[in-house]
Structure formats: C-alpha cells, structure tokens
Design a protein around this motif. Structure first.
Motif, PDB file in Angstrom:
ATOM      1  N   LEU A 172      -2.212  -1.768  64.003  1.00 37.50           N
ATOM      2  CA  LEU A 172      -1.816  -2.524  65.194  1.00 37.50           C
ATOM      3  C   LEU A 172      -0.890  -1.701  66.080  1.00 37.50           C
ATOM      4  O   LEU A 172      -1.011  -1.734  67.308  1.00 37.50           O
ATOM      5  CB  LEU A 172      -1.125  -3.829  64.773  1.00 37.50           C
ATOM      6  CG  LEU A 172      -2.011  -4.891  64.124  1.00 37.50           C
ATOM      7  CD1 LEU A 172      -1.164  -6.051  63.624  1.00 37.50           C
ATOM      8  CD2 LEU A 172      -3.059  -5.386  65.105  1.00 37.50           C
ATOM      9  N   ARG A 173       0.031  -0.969  65.456  1.00 39.62           N
ATOM     10  CA  ARG A 173       0.956  -0.140  66.237  1.00 39.62           C
ATOM     11  C   ARG A 173       0.195   0.886  67.067  1.00 39.62           C
ATOM     12  O   ARG A 173       0.451   1.062  68.260  1.00 39.62           O
ATOM     13  CB  ARG A 173       1.935   0.559  65.301  1.00 39.62           C
ATOM     14  CG  ARG A 173       2.968   1.414  66.001  1.00 39.62           C
ATOM     15  CD  ARG A 173       3.872   2.086  64.984  1.00 39.62           C
ATOM     16  NE  ARG A 173       3.139   3.058  64.182  1.00 39.62           N
ATOM     17  CZ  ARG A 173       2.905   4.307  64.582  1.00 39.62           C
ATOM     18  NH1 ARG A 173       3.329   4.721  65.750  1.00 39.62           N
ATOM     19  NH2 ARG A 173       2.238   5.140  63.806  1.00 39.62           N
ATOM     20  N   THR A 174      -0.762   1.544  66.440  1.00 44.48           N
ATOM     21  CA  THR A 174      -1.550   2.551  67.155  1.00 44.48           C
ATOM     22  C   THR A 174      -2.427   1.912  68.215  1.00 44.48           C
ATOM     23  O   THR A 174      -2.523   2.400  69.352  1.00 44.48           O
ATOM     24  CB  THR A 174      -2.420   3.330  66.153  1.00 44.48           C
ATOM     25  OG1 THR A 174      -1.579   3.919  65.159  1.00 44.48           O
ATOM     26  CG2 THR A 174      -3.207   4.421  66.856  1.00 44.48           C
ATOM     27  N   LEU A 175      -3.065   0.819  67.880  1.00 41.55           N
ATOM     28  CA  LEU A 175      -4.004   0.171  68.798  1.00 41.55           C
ATOM     29  C   LEU A 175      -3.305  -0.382  70.038  1.00 41.55           C
ATOM     30  O   LEU A 175      -3.788  -0.225  71.167  1.00 41.55           O
ATOM     31  CB  LEU A 175      -4.739  -0.949  68.058  1.00 41.55           C
ATOM     32  CG  LEU A 175      -5.694  -1.809  68.891  1.00 41.55           C
ATOM     33  CD1 LEU A 175      -6.852  -0.966  69.392  1.00 41.55           C
ATOM     34  CD2 LEU A 175      -6.194  -2.993  68.078  1.00 41.55           C
ATOM     35  N   LEU A 176      -2.151  -1.027  69.852  1.00 38.13           N
ATOM     36  CA  LEU A 176      -1.496  -1.726  70.955  1.00 38.13           C
ATOM     37  C   LEU A 176      -0.668  -0.800  71.838  1.00 38.13           C
ATOM     38  O   LEU A 176      -0.474  -1.087  73.019  1.00 38.13           O
ATOM     39  CB  LEU A 176      -0.614  -2.851  70.408  1.00 38.13           C
ATOM     40  CG  LEU A 176      -1.360  -3.950  69.654  1.00 38.13           C
ATOM     41  CD1 LEU A 176      -0.379  -4.969  69.097  1.00 38.13           C
ATOM     42  CD2 LEU A 176      -2.374  -4.634  70.564  1.00 38.13           C
ATOM     43  N   LEU A 177      -0.159   0.282  71.280  1.00 43.33           N
ATOM     44  CA  LEU A 177       0.664   1.184  72.082  1.00 43.33           C
ATOM     45  C   LEU A 177      -0.148   2.312  72.713  1.00 43.33           C
ATOM     46  O   LEU A 177       0.170   2.761  73.813  1.00 43.33           O
ATOM     47  CB  LEU A 177       1.787   1.781  71.230  1.00 43.33           C
ATOM     48  CG  LEU A 177       2.868   0.806  70.788  1.00 43.33           C
ATOM     49  CD1 LEU A 177       3.926   1.528  69.979  1.00 43.33           C
ATOM     50  CD2 LEU A 177       3.516   0.118  71.983  1.00 43.33           C
ATOM     51  N   SER A 188       8.115   2.633  67.329  1.00 43.75           N
ATOM     52  CA  SER A 188       7.466   3.612  68.199  1.00 43.75           C
ATOM     53  C   SER A 188       8.006   3.475  69.613  1.00 43.75           C
ATOM     54  O   SER A 188       8.180   2.361  70.115  1.00 43.75           O
ATOM     55  CB  SER A 188       5.947   3.406  68.210  1.00 43.75           C
ATOM     56  OG  SER A 188       5.406   3.648  66.923  1.00 43.75           O
ATOM     57  N   ILE A 189       8.279   4.607  70.242  1.00 41.45           N
ATOM     58  CA  ILE A 189       8.806   4.641  71.611  1.00 41.45           C
ATOM     59  C   ILE A 189       7.892   5.531  72.441  1.00 41.45           C
ATOM     60  O   ILE A 189       7.763   6.728  72.165  1.00 41.45           O
ATOM     61  CB  ILE A 189      10.243   5.192  71.649  1.00 41.45           C
ATOM     62  CG1 ILE A 189      11.153   4.405  70.719  1.00 41.45           C
ATOM     63  CG2 ILE A 189      10.792   5.183  73.064  1.00 41.45           C
ATOM     64  CD1 ILE A 189      12.535   5.009  70.567  1.00 41.45           C
ATOM     65  N   HIS A 247       8.109   8.420  67.077  1.00 49.54           N
ATOM     66  CA  HIS A 247       7.991   7.481  65.970  1.00 49.54           C
ATOM     67  C   HIS A 247       9.202   7.646  65.062  1.00 49.54           C
ATOM     68  O   HIS A 247       9.477   8.747  64.584  1.00 49.54           O
ATOM     69  CB  HIS A 247       6.703   7.735  65.192  1.00 49.54           C
ATOM     70  CG  HIS A 247       6.377   6.667  64.207  1.00 49.54           C
ATOM     71  ND1 HIS A 247       5.501   6.836  63.152  1.00 49.54           N
ATOM     72  CD2 HIS A 247       6.824   5.395  64.093  1.00 49.54           C
ATOM     73  CE1 HIS A 247       5.428   5.728  62.454  1.00 49.54           C
ATOM     74  NE2 HIS A 247       6.223   4.838  62.997  1.00 49.54           N
ATOM     75  N   VAL A 248       9.934   6.548  64.841  1.00 44.38           N
ATOM     76  CA  VAL A 248      11.139   6.553  64.010  1.00 44.38           C
ATOM     77  C   VAL A 248      10.871   5.725  62.769  1.00 44.38           C
ATOM     78  O   VAL A 248      10.468   4.561  62.863  1.00 44.38           O
ATOM     79  CB  VAL A 248      12.352   5.976  64.769  1.00 44.38           C
ATOM     80  CG1 VAL A 248      13.597   6.028  63.891  1.00 44.38           C
ATOM     81  CG2 VAL A 248      12.589   6.739  66.057  1.00 44.38           C
ATOM     82  N   ARG A 249      11.103   6.333  61.605  1.00 50.51           N
ATOM     83  CA  ARG A 249      10.980   5.618  60.333  1.00 50.51           C
ATOM     84  C   ARG A 249      12.307   5.747  59.603  1.00 50.51           C
ATOM     85  O   ARG A 249      12.892   6.838  59.575  1.00 50.51           O
ATOM     86  CB  ARG A 249       9.877   6.210  59.458  1.00 50.51           C
ATOM     87  CG  ARG A 249       8.508   6.308  60.091  1.00 50.51           C
ATOM     88  CD  ARG A 249       7.523   6.931  59.111  1.00 50.51           C
ATOM     89  NE  ARG A 249       6.223   7.182  59.685  1.00 50.51           N
ATOM     90  CZ  ARG A 249       5.875   8.304  60.304  1.00 50.51           C
ATOM     91  NH1 ARG A 249       6.770   9.275  60.433  1.00 50.51           N
ATOM     92  NH2 ARG A 249       4.670   8.463  60.795  1.00 50.51           N
ATOM     93  N   THR A 275       6.646  -2.576  72.735  1.00 54.35           N
ATOM     94  CA  THR A 275       7.054  -2.091  71.415  1.00 54.35           C
ATOM     95  C   THR A 275       6.269  -2.805  70.316  1.00 54.35           C
ATOM     96  O   THR A 275       5.863  -3.970  70.468  1.00 54.35           O
ATOM     97  CB  THR A 275       8.556  -2.344  71.159  1.00 54.35           C
ATOM     98  OG1 THR A 275       8.817  -3.743  71.233  1.00 54.35           O
ATOM     99  CG2 THR A 275       9.420  -1.612  72.167  1.00 54.35           C
ATOM    100  N   VAL A 276       6.052  -2.083  69.231  1.00 50.15           N
ATOM    101  CA  VAL A 276       5.550  -2.673  67.993  1.00 50.15           C
ATOM    102  C   VAL A 276       6.499  -2.202  66.889  1.00 50.15           C
ATOM    103  O   VAL A 276       6.482  -1.032  66.516  1.00 50.15           O
ATOM    104  CB  VAL A 276       4.105  -2.256  67.691  1.00 50.15           C
ATOM    105  CG1 VAL A 276       3.656  -2.855  66.363  1.00 50.15           C
ATOM    106  CG2 VAL A 276       3.175  -2.705  68.807  1.00 50.15           C
ATOM    107  N   ASP A 277       7.328  -3.115  66.423  1.00 45.98           N
ATOM    108  CA  ASP A 277       8.371  -2.813  65.447  1.00 45.98           C
ATOM    109  C   ASP A 277       7.891  -3.292  64.084  1.00 45.98           C
ATOM    110  O   ASP A 277       7.720  -4.495  63.858  1.00 45.98           O
ATOM    111  CB  ASP A 277       9.665  -3.529  65.854  1.00 45.98           C
ATOM    112  CG  ASP A 277      10.858  -3.083  65.033  1.00 45.98           C
ATOM    113  OD1 ASP A 277      10.647  -2.538  63.942  1.00 45.98           O
ATOM    114  OD2 ASP A 277      11.999  -3.294  65.482  1.00 45.98           O
ATOM    115  N   VAL A 278       7.636  -2.349  63.180  1.00 50.95           N
ATOM    116  CA  VAL A 278       7.110  -2.669  61.849  1.00 50.95           C
ATOM    117  C   VAL A 278       8.250  -2.629  60.844  1.00 50.95           C
ATOM    118  O   VAL A 278       8.868  -1.580  60.646  1.00 50.95           O
ATOM    119  CB  VAL A 278       5.994  -1.691  61.442  1.00 50.95           C
ATOM    120  CG1 VAL A 278       5.482  -2.025  60.048  1.00 50.95           C
ATOM    121  CG2 VAL A 278       4.855  -1.737  62.453  1.00 50.95           C
ATOM    122  N   THR A 279       8.549  -3.775  60.227  1.00 49.17           N
ATOM    123  CA  THR A 279       9.632  -3.876  59.245  1.00 49.17           C
ATOM    124  C   THR A 279       9.072  -4.382  57.929  1.00 49.17           C
ATOM    125  O   THR A 279       8.299  -5.344  57.910  1.00 49.17           O
ATOM    126  CB  THR A 279      10.730  -4.837  59.743  1.00 49.17           C
ATOM    127  OG1 THR A 279      11.199  -4.409  61.018  1.00 49.17           O
ATOM    128  CG2 THR A 279      11.898  -4.869  58.768  1.00 49.17           C
TER     129      THR A 279
END
Length: 486
Positions: free
Chosen positions: A128-133, A263-264, A251-253, A81-85
């Motif tokens: 980072l979210r796109t790259l790592l997942l 992102s799941i 993708h949940v925002r 997971t990459v959780d962006v807050t």
C-alpha cells in the motif's frame, strides 16, 4: 485481529468488569457492568469482521460496521503519507497498522484527515505504501532502471547511545510515574511512609547533613534518568535506517519493539531543521528533522514522522542534511542581530524571574508561603541573565541560494533552512517595544513542518531587505510607498 481486539477491549473495560465482579454481590448493576463489557467486545469483533477496503483509480474506500455502518473515502491525489506502524500486538501475527494521511492537521481533526487500516499484513502494508505514494508508475520504473534499489543515507550507531542521557526523556518518565503513584495513593488514602523500606530511607536521610542528602538524591535521580533515557532511546530508535528509494522517496524505519516505517516524498521537502536542546548541545549532539508537506503534526517531530536522524553527533546531522537536500544550507555562516536584540533578550529573561520573586515575596508577606521560595527565585536572576545572553548568541539568519536560514532559542535551539519558493508569504511583525528599539520579527509561513519559521528581533532595515530578497517583488509596493512618503 479476532484474537487481539477482544483482549484489548476487555483490558479497556477492566475497571468496570472488576467493579462488577468484586463489589456487585448479586446487585442488578453488576449485570449492567458485565453487559457493557460484553457489548464492547461484540462491537470490536464486529468491527474486525465487517471491515473492508478498496483502492480504485481515484480514491481509497473503507467500510465497516454491522448495526451502524461507516464509510470513508479519501481521494488518492490528496494522499501525502502512509505511516506503517507495527506494535507488539501486531508483530505477534506479522501484522501492521497503515495510516493513510492527507496532510498536515491538528489533533482535533486528525480522525477526519487520515484513514487507519488496523490491521493488514506487513507485506500488504508495504504494498500500500508503494502503491499510494508512487503514483507515477512510468517515472518510477524509469528511475528504478537507472538507480540502485535503495541508497542508505544514515543508520543508527551503537556509540550514539552516549547522547541518550542528554535528551532528558527519562525525566518525563520519572515525573509521570511519580504523578501516577501520588494520584493512586491519594485516591486510596494510602500513605507510602507506612512501608518499612520507605521509613528506613527517610530515617537515613534524616540523620545525614542536608547538603549531602541533596547531593545523594541528585546523583540517584541522575542515574535513574540516564538509565531510562537510554532505554527509551533503544526502544524508539534502534534499527533506525534512513534510505532513498529510486522513486524519489525518503524512507525512515525505526523501533525495537514497536516498529515504524514512514515515507517522505522528496518533491514535498521544503527544507530541514537541526534541533539542539541545551543538554544535547553541550554534549555536541543534535537531531535532524524534515520540513515536508503532508507530515502529521504531533507533540514533536518524532511523533509527526519527520525525524531524519535521532540524537547523534552534530557533524552527522549536517551530513544528513547535505545528503537529503543536496546541499547543507544549515551550515551557512549566519548574520548576527543588533545589540538592541541582546537588551530585549536580557530584559525579558530577567524581568520574568523578578516578577515571580515579587509575587512570592507578596505571598510570604501575607503569611501564605515561607520566605525561602522568593529567595530561591531571586537567586535565579543570574541564571536567567545567562539564558537571555545565550538566546541572543543563538539568534542569526542568512539567505543562501534558494534557502532562508534562521536560528533561535537557547534551551531548545533550532536552525531551520526553508526553501524560499515554498513560502506562502512574509509577515512583518513589530510590538510596541520592538518599534522603540527599531527591531522587527519576520514570520515565514510555509505549508510544511511547524507551519511558520521566525527571524526574531532583526534590525528593521535588514529585516525588510531580507524579506524583499526572499520573495522578490512581494514587499516592493510597501517599500516604495514608504520612500515616497519620506
């Protein structure tokens, strides 16, 4: 962060700083307090100045520290997971905190299983979210060419605010506020009755009949809880959007002041669950939660990142399940459990209240408590029986296609559909009383969501047959052994 971090550190050290400034009066320990605050601020600033991260082909590395160096590395193939807050302190400067998680873990080991980059720019966090997942770049580009950029599955509707009061989240806020005020009043030896306004309110209620005072107090509490619940709903779920990206990612925002982006990966979905707490169920509402590997476990699915739909109409929750899973196994008609399960639900609910009433009666007999507590407890017996009956009505299970569906609960009813190929086994559990009633409880372990899902108080023959159908061949040696002995 050089502007944000010192302010946060000063706020954390505020009790020590105020104590040193207000009560030190030139004493030596006053300088100790000021020195502690200065060291705290210096440590925070050095953390910001020395933090570095690097992404290689195999891992994510993070270094920080001036006097005490810290180094962390997470293999990229373990990232789930990459959780962006983005909290208000971040949004002020277009920053965000990226939490890179390796999978499900307990709160005690949370710092070992995730790497927090606090903070990076919002654009960098999304990169980072796109790259790592999205690790399979070729597959991502092929899907992106054949699919639209983003498919909207669900978005918040203003009309859903009517479900906010039925979440009772405002009740927790009221309870926390009352507890905090009482704690500080007790520590400061302060009596709130000294306020003239409080005295006027207490005097008014003293001149009012008891039943009317209770009705007015209940109405006032209901209005306050409703307003706080609506406010909490707006803060948590406003701007909510559930979308599907071409790379096979949900993708949940969501969030108004503090925004959150989770992102799941659909490859890690093991099912979905519809949660219906009693007040929300009476209003015809529900929440939808993903059962997915790698999501952080919190006190609830909201904090764990698995929320697919906030409190909304039940029909909309089923539509989201169908969109996410490609079908809606949660809507499958469920098989009822035997009547013996009803007797267990009733006896457990009523017996607990009777034991409480007996304990309160004993304390009243000893003169520790007045008589009314045990009388109130005894009056709750019919309500306990009603809860037991509703818990039995909520029991159900089914096996449809590749999903095991189970439902249970009354005050917090949940219907979960779990993929059978995601189960790590089947546990057949029987207590002494279940053996006497010919019932079993099936536990379906899965490396996602809660970690296990139960089929409560099902008939023994039906339960074993269900387990054998869910995972064919797993129980065959045991069932064959039973037949041979028979």
């Amino acid at each position: 962060m050089l502007l944000i971090r010192p302010v946060l550190d000063v706020v954390k050290s505020l009790p020590v700083l105020l104590g040193a400034l207000l009560f030190g009066h030139g004493e030596s320990w006053q300088w100790v307090g000021l020195a502690v605050t200065a060291i705290t601020v210096f440590t925070g600033v050095s953390h910001v100045l020395t933090s570095r991260y690097r992404i290689t082909e195999s891992q994510v590395e993070w270094h920080t520290g001036l006097l005490l160096r810290k180094q962390r590395a997470i293999p990229r193939d373990r990232i789930r997971t990459v959780d962006v807050t983005s909290e208000p302190k971040h949004r002020l400067f277009s920053l965000a905190a990226a939490r890179i998680g390796t999978g499900r873990h307990s709160n005690g080991s949370r710092h070992k299983d995730e790497l927090v980059l606090d903070a990076v720019t919002t654009a960098e966090a999304q990169r980072l979210r796109t790259l790592l997942l999205h690790r399979k770049a070729e597959a991502v580009s092929e899907k992106a060419a054949a699919a639209p950029a983003e498919q909207l599955i669900a978005a918040v509707d203003k009309r859903w605010l009517r479900y906010a009061p039925f979440t009772l989240s405002g009740l927790a806020v009221v309870g926390a506020a009352v507890g905090t005020v009482y704690h500080f009043a007790h520590e400061l030896h302060f009596d709130p009755i000294q306020f003239s306004l409080v005295q006027a309110v207490v005097g008014h209620f003293a001149d009012t009949p008891v039943w009317l005072s209770l009705v007015l107090a209940a109405a006032g509490l209901l209005v306050l809880v409703s307003l706080l619940s609506i406010g909490g709903y707006v803060l948590s779920f406003w701007n909510f959007r559930l979308t599907r990206e071409p790379a096979g990612t949900l993708h949940v925002r969501r969030g108004l002041i503090t925004t959150r982006s989770v992102s799941i990966e659909e490859d890690r979905l093991r099912g979905a669950e519809i949660r219906e707490p009693l007040p929300l169920r009476l209003a015809g509402g529900a929440r939808c939660v993903a059962i997915a590997a790698g999501l952080r476990e919190g006190k609830s699915a909201d904090k764990g990142g698995g929320l697919l739909l906030p409190p909304a109409p039940l029909v909309r929750a089923h539509e989201v399940v169908a969109e996410v899973l490609g079908e809606d196994p949660v809507a499958t008609p469920l098989l009822r459990h035997p009547r013996r399960a009803l007797y267990r639900r009733l006896s457990r609910a009523v017996l607990g209240v009777l034991l409480l009433a007996a304990a309160l009666y004993g304390l009243a007999w000893l003169g520790v408590l007045p008589d009314w507590p045990w009388q109130v407890a005894l009056a709750l017996v019919p309500f306990a029986a009603l809860v037991g009956w509703d818990r039995y009505r909520g029991l159900g299970h089914a096996l449809t296609g590749r999903y095991l569906v189970t439902r249970s609960g009354s005050l917090d009813r949940g219907t979960a559909a779990v993929r059978c190929d995601g189960l790590t086994g089947i546990v057949v559990e029987r207590s002494y009383f279940q053996r006497r009633a010919g019932l079993v409880t099936l536990i379906a372990p899965v490396a996602a969501g809660k970690g296990k899902y139960q089929v409560l108080d099902v008939g023994e023959a039906d339960g074993l047959a269900l387990a054998d159908r869910a995972l064919p061949g797993l129980l065959t040696p045991f069932l064959t052994g039973d037949r041979d002995r028979g």
